[in-house]
Design a protein around this motif. Structure first.
Motif, mmCIF file in Angstrom:
data_model
loop_
_atom_site.group_PDB
_atom_site.id
_atom_site.type_symbol
_atom_site.label_atom_id
_atom_site.label_comp_id
_atom_site.label_asym_id
_atom_site.label_seq_id
_atom_site.Cartn_x
_atom_site.Cartn_y
_atom_site.Cartn_z
ATOM 1 N N GLN A 271 0.849 -1.151 -0.008
ATOM 2 C CA GLN A 271 0.018 0.077 0.058
ATOM 3 C C GLN A 271 0.913 1.223 0.078
ATOM 4 O O GLN A 271 1.766 1.390 0.735
ATOM 5 N N THR A 272 0.544 2.226 -0.792
ATOM 6 C CA THR A 272 1.210 3.479 -0.880
ATOM 7 C C THR A 272 0.615 4.457 0.255
ATOM 8 O O THR A 272 -0.179 3.804 1.178
ATOM 9 N N SER A 273 1.011 5.597 0.147
ATOM 10 C CA SER A 273 0.123 6.762 1.010
ATOM 11 C C SER A 273 -1.136 6.653 0.618
ATOM 12 O O SER A 273 -2.019 7.463 1.784
ATOM 13 N N ASP A 274 -1.858 6.205 -0.237
ATOM 14 C CA ASP A 274 -3.364 6.077 -0.433
ATOM 15 C C ASP A 274 -3.509 4.675 -0.371
ATOM 16 O O ASP A 274 -3.044 3.941 -1.080
ATOM 17 N N GLU A 275 -4.343 4.297 0.496
ATOM 18 C CA GLU A 275 -4.785 2.828 0.696
ATOM 19 C C GLU A 275 -5.344 2.258 -0.386
ATOM 20 O O GLU A 275 -5.505 0.905 -0.556
ATOM 21 N N ARG A 276 -5.734 3.004 -1.260
ATOM 22 C CA ARG A 276 -6.425 2.244 -2.568
ATOM 23 C C ARG A 276 -5.358 2.179 -3.789
ATOM 24 O O ARG A 276 -5.872 1.738 -4.874
ATOM 25 N N VAL A 277 -4.105 2.724 -3.483
ATOM 26 C CA VAL A 277 -3.108 2.576 -4.504
ATOM 27 C C VAL A 277 -2.213 1.576 -3.868
ATOM 28 O O VAL A 277 -1.420 1.679 -2.897
ATOM 29 N N PHE A 278 -1.828 0.629 -4.884
ATOM 30 C CA PHE A 278 -0.781 -0.610 -4.580
ATOM 31 C C PHE A 278 0.284 -0.321 -5.665
ATOM 32 O O PHE A 278 -0.014 0.162 -6.879
ATOM 33 N N ALA A 279 1.473 -0.621 -5.219
ATOM 34 C CA ALA A 279 2.535 -0.358 -6.087
ATOM 35 C C ALA A 279 3.683 -1.729 -5.778
ATOM 36 O O ALA A 279 3.947 -2.035 -4.623
ATOM 37 N N ILE A 280 4.003 -2.403 -6.959
ATOM 38 C CA ILE A 280 5.233 -3.166 -7.010
ATOM 39 C C ILE A 280 6.123 -3.009 -8.045
ATOM 40 O O ILE A 280 5.889 -2.062 -8.959
ATOM 41 N N GLY A 281 7.336 -3.793 -7.913
ATOM 42 C CA GLY A 281 8.269 -3.715 -8.905
ATOM 43 C C GLY A 281 8.939 -2.652 -9.291
ATOM 44 O O GLY A 281 9.268 -1.862 -8.011
ATOM 45 N N ASP A 282 9.454 -2.149 -10.290
ATOM 46 C CA ASP A 282 10.289 -1.060 -10.504
ATOM 47 C C ASP A 282 9.846 0.297 -10.214
ATOM 48 O O ASP A 282 10.463 1.333 -9.773
ATOM 49 N N SER A 283 8.564 0.379 -10.114
ATOM 50 C CA SER A 283 7.647 1.504 -9.899
ATOM 51 C C SER A 283 7.757 1.838 -8.453
ATOM 52 O O SER A 283 7.220 2.949 -7.927
ATOM 53 N N ALA A 284 8.406 0.856 -7.518
ATOM 54 C CA ALA A 284 7.893 1.048 -6.127
ATOM 55 C C ALA A 284 9.340 1.121 -5.332
ATOM 56 O O ALA A 284 10.127 0.565 -5.846
ATOM 57 N N ILE A 285 9.230 1.483 -4.050
ATOM 58 C CA ILE A 285 10.128 1.322 -3.126
ATOM 59 C C ILE A 285 9.575 0.645 -1.980
ATOM 60 O O ILE A 285 8.734 1.395 -1.309
ATOM 61 N N ILE A 286 9.696 -0.588 -2.020
ATOM 62 C CA ILE A 286 8.993 -1.283 -0.939
ATOM 63 C C ILE A 286 9.542 -1.382 0.429
ATOM 64 O O ILE A 286 10.914 -1.989 0.383
ATOM 65 N N ASP A 287 9.176 -1.091 1.300
ATOM 66 C CA ASP A 287 9.791 -1.078 2.662
ATOM 67 C C ASP A 287 10.156 -2.557 3.260
ATOM 68 O O ASP A 287 9.178 -3.366 3.154
ATOM 69 N N GLN A 288 11.228 -2.776 3.338
ATOM 70 C CA GLN A 288 11.782 -3.923 3.980
ATOM 71 C C GLN A 288 12.750 -3.823 5.247
ATOM 72 O O GLN A 288 13.589 -5.044 5.419
ATOM 73 N N GLY A 289 12.606 -2.885 6.023
ATOM 74 C CA GLY A 289 13.411 -2.699 6.894
ATOM 75 C C GLY A 289 14.625 -1.677 6.651
ATOM 76 O O GLY A 289 14.415 -0.493 6.200
ATOM 77 N N ASP A 290 15.708 -2.374 6.673
ATOM 78 C CA ASP A 290 17.206 -1.601 6.463
ATOM 79 C C ASP A 290 17.008 -1.133 4.936
ATOM 80 O O ASP A 290 17.582 -0.106 4.794
ATOM 81 N N MET A 291 16.754 -2.027 4.077
ATOM 82 C CA MET A 291 16.925 -1.883 2.551
ATOM 83 C C MET A 291 15.703 -2.104 2.055
ATOM 84 O O MET A 291 14.959 -3.231 2.373
ATOM 85 N N PRO A 292 15.397 -1.339 1.078
ATOM 86 C CA PRO A 292 13.871 -1.577 0.235
ATOM 87 C C PRO A 292 14.280 -2.905 -0.464
ATOM 88 O O PRO A 292 15.396 -3.403 -0.905
ATOM 89 N N ALA A 293 13.278 -3.448 -1.100
ATOM 90 C CA ALA A 293 13.363 -4.767 -1.991
ATOM 91 C C ALA A 293 14.055 -4.339 -3.400
ATOM 92 O O ALA A 293 13.822 -3.186 -3.676
ATOM 93 N N PRO A 294 14.719 -5.072 -3.719
ATOM 94 C CA PRO A 294 15.732 -4.817 -4.996
ATOM 95 C C PRO A 294 14.848 -4.738 -6.235
ATOM 96 O O PRO A 294 13.695 -5.256 -6.343
ATOM 97 N N PRO A 295 15.081 -3.777 -7.050
ATOM 98 C CA PRO A 295 14.293 -3.578 -8.403
ATOM 99 C C PRO A 295 14.573 -4.622 -9.382
ATOM 100 O O PRO A 295 15.179 -4.542 -10.449
ATOM 101 N N THR A 296 14.333 -5.858 -9.286
ATOM 102 C CA THR A 296 14.573 -7.125 -10.016
ATOM 103 C C THR A 296 13.587 -7.875 -10.297
ATOM 104 O O THR A 296 12.315 -7.739 -9.813
ATOM 105 N N ALA A 297 13.632 -8.619 -11.509
ATOM 106 C CA ALA A 297 12.472 -9.583 -12.022
ATOM 107 C C ALA A 297 12.101 -10.470 -10.873
ATOM 108 O O ALA A 297 10.879 -10.507 -10.480
#
Length: 389
Positions: A271-297
């Motif tokens: 979920q982004t800052s808008d609960e009705r908008v989700f994002a994944i893949g290279d379009s997103a910086i996904i919180d994973q703690g110390d480092m975001p998820a890598p922009p990989t396939a």
């Protein structure tokens, strides 16, 4: 009440999410899939097209092979997302309303403000990009001689840069073409940020393939036919491919959603800052703690499974799942060869070494791509594509 679920993009993120949503949602939800292309490209194999354009049919999947009859597909370019009115803005067609939207548009190439880089380089973000690189390499080689070979420069020695260099080397050898290949990296080693063992294994394969490696000297300017460096001598080129970095898409210029360089910030549930908008893949910086998820396939593939389920959970007012990226290893091709590193048994192979090459690595890379094709279509489709993977 029918919920409108819209998925943006036909890369790994968008395609994987559509496949998951089709299995998760019932008749009370309607899926609309929007993409600039009417096919999914297996992007981590797009470099194969640089060598041989005929493989494109094996690494592209028409959307009709992926979608259910009830899924609506719209071929258009996304130009914006209005979160107040809950509509996706399109370049040619009418706005598309949504109740929930998944952003999986991928990324744009980052040029880091280097003068002339955008104007003078080719990129590898699409099938058309791969075809253009092939055409320019072929033309340059036909105009070259043994005494004055064509100079092909690849900027950025990450995954795309390494694999592109390997394919151009195979093209050179198959056609006995007079080509010199240069792989340029600003940092002190190729495949930066990774284990020295796989860095050395890749360097060995590239050097065996006749690729000249230049490291530890950033590009300061690109001009027509020549690249300038911070310290080293200028490097002349006939074909220049830039694979050096990613940034967000222009569709999110000025967005109200929290973002960094147009890549949307999300929680670990997408979920982004808008609960009705989700994002994944290279379009997103996904919180994973110390480092975001890598922009990989690999990360997009994993995330799509959970993102699709989470959108279904949001519609049903159920708690969302938290996703944690699991690094299952790295497999990179250099032409007909490949290197695998820290591969987990989940990939179907377990060896008492961290890094290996040869037939096991080559077959493993093929199996990964085949597994993806099978997941979004069928094993029969994957089998037909095997020789090109």
């Amino acid at each position: 009440m029918t919920e409108n679920v819209v998925v943006l993009g036909a890369g790994y993120a968008g395609t994987g999410t559509v496949a998951k949503l089709q299995s998760e949602l019932d008749d009370d939800a309607r899926i609309t899939w929007i993409s600039e292309t009417d096919y999914h490209l297996v992007l981590h194999e797009a470099h194969r097209v640089v060598r041989d354009p005929d493989v494109r049919s094996d690494i592209t999947v028409p959307v009709h092979e992926i979608t259910d009859p009830s899924t609506r597909f719209v071929q258009d370019r996304v130009t914006g997302l209005d979160t107040d009115d809950q509509v996706v803005e399109l370049e040619d067609g009418d706005d598309v309303e949504y109740d929930y939207v998944l952003v999986g548009l991928g990324s744009s190439t980052a040029y880091y403000g280097i003068p002339g880089l955008a104007e003078h380089s080719l990129t590898l973000k699409s099938l058309d990009d791969a075809l253009e690189i092939h055409d320019q390499v072929k033309t340059a080689s036909q105009e070259a001689t043994r005494g004055e070979p064509a100079q092909v420069v690849i900027g950025g020695a990450g995954l795309s840069g390494i694999q592109t260099a390997g394919e151009i080397a195979e093209f050179r050898d198959e056609h006995r073409a007079p080509i010199d290949i240069h792989l340029v990296e600003a940092l002190d080693e190729i495949f930066p940020g990774n284990d020295p063992e796989i860095q050395q294994a890749l360097r060995d394969l590239l050097e065996e393939a006749g690729v000249q490696i230049h490291t530890d000297d950033p590009i300061t300017e690109a001009e027509d036919g020549v690249i300038n460096f911070d310290e080293g001598e200028p490097l002349e080129y006939d074909v220049f491919v830039w694979t050096g970095g990613i940034t967000g898409r222009e569709a999110f210029d000025g967005t109200d959603l929290e973002n960094e360089h147009n890549r949307l910030n999300t929680e670990a549930n997408f979920q982004t800052s808008d609960e009705r908008v989700f994002a994944i893949g290279d379009s997103a910086i996904i919180d994973q703690g110390d480092m975001p998820a890598p922009p990989t396939a690999q990360a997009a593939w994993q995330a799509a499974e959970v993102a699709g389920e989470n959108i279904a959970r949001a519609i049903e007012n159920r708690p969302l799942k938290t996703w944690e990226f699991e690094d299952k290893g790295t497999v990179i091709s250099v032409g007909e060869e490949a290197v695998a590193h820290e591969v987990k048994p989940a990939f179907g192979i377990s060896l008492p070494v961290d890094t290996f090459g040869g037939f096991p690595a080559k077959n493993l890379k093929k199996m990964i791509a085949a597994r993806w094709l099978a997941d979004i279509t069928s094993w029969n489709r994957a089998r037909k594509s095997w020789s090109s993977l």
